[in-house]
Design a protein around this motif. Structure first.
Motif, PDB file in Angstrom:
ATOM      1  N   PRO A   1       0.806  -1.221   0.000  1.00 19.78           N
ATOM      2  CA  PRO A   1       0.000   0.000   0.000  1.00 19.78           C
ATOM      3  C   PRO A   1       0.838   1.270   0.000  1.00 19.78           C
ATOM      4  N   GLU A   2       1.938   1.288   0.761  1.00 13.46           N
ATOM      5  CA  GLU A   2       2.785   2.474   0.829  1.00 13.46           C
ATOM      6  C   GLU A   2       3.393   2.822  -0.529  1.00 13.46           C
ATOM      7  N   GLN A   3       3.527   1.825  -1.404  1.00 18.87           N
ATOM      8  CA  GLN A   3       4.130   2.056  -2.715  1.00 18.87           C
ATOM      9  C   GLN A   3       3.096   2.352  -3.788  1.00 18.87           C
ATOM     10  N   VAL A   4       1.863   1.932  -3.564  1.00 22.02           N
ATOM     11  CA  VAL A   4       0.816   2.040  -4.580  1.00 22.02           C
ATOM     12  C   VAL A   4      -0.020   3.299  -4.400  1.00 22.02           C
ATOM     13  N   LEU A   5      -0.243   3.699  -3.146  1.00 23.49           N
ATOM     14  CA  LEU A   5      -1.151   4.805  -2.855  1.00 23.49           C
ATOM     15  C   LEU A   5      -0.400   6.109  -2.663  1.00 23.49           C
ATOM     16  N   THR A   6      -1.099   7.214  -2.949  1.00 21.36           N
ATOM     17  CA  THR A   6      -0.559   8.515  -2.585  1.00 21.36           C
ATOM     18  C   THR A   6      -0.633   8.657  -1.066  1.00 21.36           C
ATOM     19  N   ALA A   7       0.053   9.671  -0.556  1.00 23.20           N
ATOM     20  CA  ALA A   7       0.079   9.861   0.904  1.00 23.20           C
ATOM     21  C   ALA A   7      -1.335  10.088   1.444  1.00 23.20           C
ATOM     22  N   GLN A   8      -2.123  10.890   0.732  1.00 28.45           N
ATOM     23  CA  GLN A   8      -3.485  11.157   1.213  1.00 28.45           C
ATOM     24  C   GLN A   8      -4.363   9.919   1.106  1.00 28.45           C
ATOM     25  N   GLN A   9      -4.227   9.161   0.021  1.00 30.41           N
ATOM     26  CA  GLN A   9      -4.992   7.925  -0.111  1.00 30.41           C
ATOM     27  C   GLN A   9      -4.636   6.942   0.996  1.00 30.41           C
ATOM     28  N   LEU A  10      -3.352   6.858   1.321  1.00 32.63           N
ATOM     29  CA  LEU A  10      -2.921   5.949   2.384  1.00 32.63           C
ATOM     30  C   LEU A  10      -3.512   6.371   3.721  1.00 32.63           C
TER      31      LEU A  10
ATOM     32  N   PHE B   1     -10.859  17.505   7.230  1.00 33.71           N
ATOM     33  CA  PHE B   1     -11.397  18.767   6.723  1.00 33.71           C
ATOM     34  C   PHE B   1     -11.675  18.686   5.220  1.00 33.71           C
ATOM     35  N   LEU B   2     -12.218  17.559   4.775  1.00 34.63           N
ATOM     36  CA  LEU B   2     -12.622  17.358   3.385  1.00 34.63           C
ATOM     37  C   LEU B   2     -14.110  17.052   3.355  1.00 34.63           C
ATOM     38  N   SER B   3     -14.696  17.017   2.156  1.00 35.65           N
ATOM     39  CA  SER B   3     -16.113  16.668   2.035  1.00 35.65           C
ATOM     40  C   SER B   3     -16.258  15.149   1.949  1.00 35.65           C
ATOM     41  N   PRO B   4     -17.397  14.602   2.399  1.00 32.90           N
ATOM     42  CA  PRO B   4     -17.620  13.156   2.253  1.00 32.90           C
ATOM     43  C   PRO B   4     -17.532  12.702   0.808  1.00 32.90           C
ATOM     44  N   ARG B   5     -17.943  13.564  -0.119  1.00 36.07           N
ATOM     45  CA  ARG B   5     -17.863  13.192  -1.538  1.00 36.07           C
ATOM     46  C   ARG B   5     -16.414  13.005  -1.970  1.00 36.07           C
ATOM     47  N   THR B   6     -15.526  13.874  -1.488  1.00 35.68           N
ATOM     48  CA  THR B   6     -14.099  13.742  -1.819  1.00 35.68           C
ATOM     49  C   THR B   6     -13.532  12.451  -1.233  1.00 35.68           C
ATOM     50  N   ILE B   7     -13.930  12.130  -0.005  1.00 31.41           N
ATOM     51  CA  ILE B   7     -13.468  10.889   0.621  1.00 31.41           C
ATOM     52  C   ILE B   7     -13.952   9.692  -0.191  1.00 31.41           C
ATOM     53  N   ASP B   8     -15.197   9.731  -0.627  1.00 31.74           N
ATOM     54  CA  ASP B   8     -15.743   8.633  -1.431  1.00 31.74           C
ATOM     55  C   ASP B   8     -14.955   8.456  -2.720  1.00 31.74           C
ATOM     56  N   HIS B   9     -14.610   9.581  -3.358  1.00 35.82           N
ATOM     57  CA  HIS B   9     -13.827   9.524  -4.600  1.00 35.82           C
ATOM     58  C   HIS B   9     -12.459   8.881  -4.345  1.00 35.82           C
ATOM     59  N   HIS B  10     -11.773   9.324  -3.302  1.00 34.74           N
ATOM     60  CA  HIS B  10     -10.456   8.761  -2.992  1.00 34.74           C
ATOM     61  C   HIS B  10     -10.559   7.285  -2.632  1.00 34.74           C
ATOM     62  N   LEU B  11     -11.598   6.917  -1.896  1.00 34.41           N
ATOM     63  CA  LEU B  11     -11.731   5.534  -1.447  1.00 34.41           C
ATOM     64  C   LEU B  11     -11.966   4.598  -2.626  1.00 34.41           C
ATOM     65  N   ARG B  12     -12.726   5.056  -3.611  1.00 33.69           N
ATOM     66  CA  ARG B  12     -12.917   4.228  -4.817  1.00 33.69           C
ATOM     67  C   ARG B  12     -11.578   3.979  -5.503  1.00 33.69           C
ATOM     68  N   ASN B  13     -10.739   5.027  -5.578  1.00 33.36           N
ATOM     69  CA  ASN B  13      -9.422   4.855  -6.191  1.00 33.36           C
ATOM     70  C   ASN B  13      -8.535   3.927  -5.357  1.00 33.36           C
ATOM     71  N   VAL B  14      -8.663   3.993  -4.037  1.00 34.20           N
ATOM     72  CA  VAL B  14      -7.905   3.095  -3.162  1.00 34.20           C
ATOM     73  C   VAL B  14      -8.278   1.645  -3.447  1.00 34.20           C
ATOM     74  N   PHE B  15      -9.579   1.371  -3.540  1.00 36.56           N
ATOM     75  CA  PHE B  15     -10.035   0.003  -3.802  1.00 36.56           C
ATOM     76  C   PHE B  15      -9.469  -0.513  -5.128  1.00 36.56           C
ATOM     77  N   VAL B  16      -9.502   0.353  -6.152  1.00 32.33           N
ATOM     78  CA  VAL B  16      -9.008  -0.060  -7.473  1.00 32.33           C
ATOM     79  C   VAL B  16      -7.510  -0.337  -7.419  1.00 32.33           C
ATOM     80  N   ARG B  17      -6.746   0.583  -6.810  1.00 33.13           N
ATOM     81  CA  ARG B  17      -5.284   0.436  -6.785  1.00 33.13           C
ATOM     82  C   ARG B  17      -4.836  -0.773  -5.975  1.00 33.13           C
ATOM     83  N   LEU B  18      -5.553  -1.075  -4.902  1.00 35.26           N
ATOM     84  CA  LEU B  18      -5.154  -2.197  -4.050  1.00 35.26           C
ATOM     85  C   LEU B  18      -5.833  -3.502  -4.451  1.00 35.26           C
ATOM     86  N   GLY B  19      -6.794  -3.428  -5.365  1.00 29.22           N
ATOM     87  CA  GLY B  19      -7.466  -4.640  -5.808  1.00 29.22           C
ATOM     88  C   GLY B  19      -8.362  -5.254  -4.748  1.00 29.22           C
TER      89      GLY B  19
END
Length: 915
Positions: free
Chosen positions: A856-865, A885-903
């Motif tokens: 995960p440390e190599q695949v994700l950006t610092a914020q995604q991690l 201090f972000l919006s829930p929509r932004t968190i949802d967007h990042h989390l979808r990318n996390v799922f994809v990157r980590l499989g």
């Protein structure tokens, strides 16, 4: 309706619309090769749909281009849209049913008219491909929309492309492919803004504009074009809404004007108090049935039901709904709302609405508003703006505007500035402070204003200038407000520390020492002890520093200020108690989060980063630095942003990401040079030196770490001593290496830290004879086993393994080298891992090549991690959003990318992976 026009200009670049451009190019290429199709571009006003259509026309070289736009005045005029689309080529229309429809505006003929239109497009396409562009398709008359939709579904095998641009609720056929245009990301927004005012917009102004525009290109364009010279220079607060006379405002106003009057009034109630729940809204709107009245607004996509309340689908529409209402209606709305609020947190809301309605004598309203704002718990309402549920800052500002007493006005403006600063809005704070000048301002208010100006300059201006302002404020405050005066002294000392001006720091500490009293409260005692301990440390008197630094840590449980807790964290680090430092910094950050103290968060995260760095938690350093950088940029804290860039450079160096390291380090050093931040310059060069050392360039590393003007901050130089000793020893500069080791030894020897003592032993080994080095390396490894920093353990194993190999002891060398390699791989430290593999190969062992990065440390950006870890711990998206201090929509967007990157497919799988 507008006439079509060919275009032969070269393609224009669209910021942040690469995917849309690719989609347009594909559909045009297909049409050129007899495989046409349709595409609907959907989104709110100003999002860039028309710009994409313009680009399509530009790219359509060799096409016949037919173009039209829906307008409200012709929505009910049968076939008006078709008439505008075909008018330029009407003389080529042969089909009788189509000619009759165009001339008479009669849609009779049913299938015949639709078929005739499609056949006409086919005739045009026999000469050259055809591009049909229809803008604002949701405003087309129903008959024209039906004809165009019929054709759009039958373009397979044709040399015809049809592009629609419309709102998401346009009612286009479901089988027409659609692309919803997303808001521009920060990079694209900044590129667009910089293109309008090249080189004139600062980072914090960019962040302010981004918050208002919310990724809407037209909003951003109109905001930039509306900026005054004072706003560009940072002397006035930036705009907090799109210009009232602009195209975007008019577009939203047009949507609202189509709604019934009762609906617009209920929308005004929601705009005047966005947190209004449905039950309270129903009471406010009586005798009207609010939910029923809002049905037209729901159908128009203006509002939507969300939980227990209605919310505007777009905050810009909320602004327009408030601004477009006549003043008398706004006063009526505020008067109604004032009657619904009274005690507790609602007290401020009631006072605000009474003041907005001017429902009483101005002095009474001002006093009531200021009293309500003063009673708000710290951080309960961090912000607010006119026309919305206010925070204390706006309430105090409004009270200052209502009062006729100069002293009260000054006091309340100072309070408004303080709350704006706390909420992370330094530009607004600076704008409010600019109104606190002149002979009528009391001396105490003037001194407090100077204190805040100094603190603002400390985070975004020249460190030396900030120090001067803070010392001036302290001189005035110490007479009437001793606690505030001492705080000013500590902040002045911090400014000199960041500048690397230790002589001034020592002078301030000496000035503070004579102010101490036996009856000082714990908070004051902590500040005095902190200055005393830091001064002794900077003077190299580490034994003398231990007692006051210990006292700072002991006093920490008695204080609640996040800033003072961060100072206690620094004291703990200087004492070598890294785990305790991490606990203190975590408490400081958590306290600030609960209070909504956005302004101090970036600097508190610096303390937490230093604790994680001492423990070798580099992924945590990266995650917190990314968060700190985002918060610093969004709140205009350029100096703090520079510091976080330098920390990111250091973590990139550890991971072997050379390009990121250089980019972050040079950006940090550039910012540091502007404002004289010696600490940041030295830290940036430390990061670059670490990269040089990992890449096998010890001479370059040593050159960067040698003290010279602008790169000689004593604290960072001591922290970087292990790298300098290694680099200098490998290049034969034993004298300088020995001098650096002696400084490191004096500090490490005054602590109880096994990790720091291990580094001293390792440095001694590097400078010792082979016979002595073996024993010193063994001593270092034994100390590492008692410590907590596993990364530095691996660095010692690598150096010891290399020394053993050179002594022709390959078996003993491989034992340590394998341990180092395993740790480096776990940390994702690519360059260091490769160094370990090289040593293993040189020792005679066959080593498999590096595997593809997958941790995960190599695949994700610092914020995604950071987001992934919080979710893995069980936090909901809303909880993560509140913490970062972000919006829930932004968190949802990042989390979808996390799922994809980590499989992974679920939170459960994510938790298992990160366990």
């Amino acid at each position: 309706m507008s006439a079509p026009r060919p275009a032969t200009r070269p393609p224009a670049a669209l910021c942040g619309r690469a995917e849309e451009e690719d989609a347009v190019r594909r559909i045009l290429d297909r049409a050129r090769h007899d495989d046409g199709g349709a595409l609907a571009l959907l989104g709110p006003p100003g999002i860039g749909k028309t710009a994409v259509l313009d680009l399509a026309v530009t790219l359509a070289g060799g096409f016949t281009v037919l173009r039209a736009r829906g307008v409200p005045q012709e929505t009910r005029l049968a076939l008006a849209g078709l008439h505008a689309l075909l008018w330029p080529v009407a003389d080529r229309v042969g089909a009788r049913v189509l000619r009759r429809a165009l001339s008479l505006g009669v849609a009779g003929g049913g299938l015949a008219l639709r078929a005739a239109f499609l056949e006409f497009l086919r005739e045009l396409a026999t000469v050259e491909p055809v591009l049909v562009c229809v803008d604002d398709a949701h405003l087309l008359d129903e008959d024209s929309r039906g004809v165009l939709s019929f054709a759009a579904r039958r373009l397979a095998g044709e040399r015809i492309a049809v592009l629609f641009a419309a709102r998401e609720d346009a009612g286009l056929p479901d089988d027409v492919p659609a692309r919803v245009l997303a808001p521009l990301d920060r990079t694209a927004s900044r590129a667009l803004a910089d293109g309008l005012l090249p080189g004139r917009l600062s980072d914090d102004l960019h962040a302010c504009l981004d918050r208002v525009a919310r990724g809407n290109p037209l909003a951003l364009r109109e905001l930039v074009e509306s900026l005054t010279p004072d706003q560009v220079a940072g002397l006035a607060a930036p705009p907090d809404r799109v210009p009232a006379g602009g195209r975007l405002h008019r577009a939203h106003a047009g949507r609202l004007a189509c709604l019934p009057a009762d609906t617009r009034f209920v929308l005004l109630l929601l705009a005047a108090h966005p947190p209004l729940d449905t039950a309270t809204l129903i009471r406010a709107a009586e005798p009207a049935d609010a939910p029923a009245v809002l049905v037209p607004a729901e159908r128009a996509g203006v509002v939507r039901a969300e939980g227990e309340r209605y919310v505007f689908a777009d905050d810009m529409v909320r602004d327009v709904a408030y601004a477009e209402a006549p003043l008398t209606r706004r006063r009526d709305a505020h008067r109604l709302l004032a009657g619904l609020f009274g005690q507790g947190h609602d007290r401020l809301a009631g006072a605000w609405h009474r003041a907005a309605a001017l429902d009483g004598p101005p002095e009474r309203l001002a006093a009531e508003l200021a009293a309500a704002a003063s009673a708000v718990p710290h951080g309960a309402h961090p912000g607010g703006r006119p026309g919305s549920h206010p925070g204390p800052s706006l309430a105090f500002e409004r009270a200052a505007e209502l009062t006729g007493h100069p002293e009260r006005r000054a006091e309340w403006l100072a309070a408004a500035a303080h709350h704006a600063w706390t909420a992370g809005d330094p530009r607004r704070a600076a704008s409010l402070l600019s109104r606190l000048r002149g002979p009528v301002v009391p001396e105490t208010s003037r001194a407090r204003a100077e204190l805040m100006r100094g603190r603002l300059e400390l985070i975004s201006g020249p460190a030396g200038s900030a120090c001067g302002k803070l010392l001036a404020a302290a001189a005035h405050l110490l007479e009437g407000d001793r606690d505030a005066g001492v705080k000013a002294l500590v902040h002045a000392a911090e400014a000199s520390y960041r500048a690397g001006d230790l002589r001034t720091f020592l002078a301030i500490a000496g000035q503070a020492a004579v102010l101490r009293r036996a009856d000082d409260c714990p908070a004051a005692q902590l500040m005095f002890e902190y200055l005393d301990g830091m001064a002794a440390t900077f003077s190299g008197r580490h034994e003398d520093a231990a007692a006051p630094l210990r006292r700072v840590v002991e006093l920490a449980p008695a204080v609640r200020s996040p800033t003072k807790l961060a100072w206690a964290c620094v004291a703990s680090l200087l004492l070598g108690e890294d785990a305790a430092a991490l606990e203190l910094s975590s408490r400081a950050v958590d306290t600030a989060r609960r209070r909504g103290a956005v302004s101090v968060m970036p600097r508190l995260l610096e303390a937490m980063i230093q604790a994680h760095l001492s423990l070798g938690h580099y992924s945590s350093v990266a995650a917190h630095a990314a968060e700190g950088l985002r918060l610093a940029r969004s709140s205009g804290q350029l100096n703090t942003a520079a510091q976080h860039l330098a920390w990111l450079a250091l973590t990139a160096a550890v991971q072997g990401d050379a390009q990121s390291c250089r980019d972050h380090a040079h950006a940090a050093i550039d910012l540091a040079d502007v404002n004289g931040l010696g600490i940041t310059t030295t830290l940036g060069n430390w990061a670059l030196a670490h990269l040089d050392l990992a890449a096998g360039r010890p001479a370059d590393a040593a050159a960067r770490l040698r003290g010279h003007r602008g790169n000689d901050h004593v604290v960072i130089r001591v922290m970087a001593s292990p790298q300098f000793v290694e680099a200098a020893a490998r290049t034969g500069d034993v004298e300088r290496a020995g001098a650096a080791l002696r400084v490191l030894d004096r500090w490490a020897g005054s602590t109880r830290s096994a990790d720091r003592l291990a580094l001293v032993a390792r440095c001694r080994a590097l400078l010792a004879s082979p016979a002595e080095a073996d024993e010193l390396f063994q001593e270092a490894l034994e100390l590492h086993r008692q410590g907590l920093c596993r990364f530095e353990t691996a660095r010692t194993q690598l150096l010891y393994g290399g020394a053993l190999r050179r002594q022709r002891r390959p078996g003993a060398a491989r034992e340590h080298l394998h341990g180092a390699l395993e740790t480096f791989q776990r940390f994702g430290a690519r360059l260091w891992a490769e160094r370990a593999r090289e040593e293993l190969r040189a020792s005679g062992e066959t080593v498999a090549p590096a595997r593809s990065a997958g941790a995960p440390e190599q695949v994700l950006t610092a914020q995604q991690l950071q987001i992934a870890r919080l979710v893995a711990e069980g936090a909901t998206n809303r909880e993560v959003a509140a913490r970062l201090f972000l919006s829930p929509r932004t968190i949802d967007h990042h989390l979808r990318n996390v799922f994809v990157r980590l499989g992974v497919r679920s939170r459960v799988e994510l938790a298992r992976l990160l366990a």
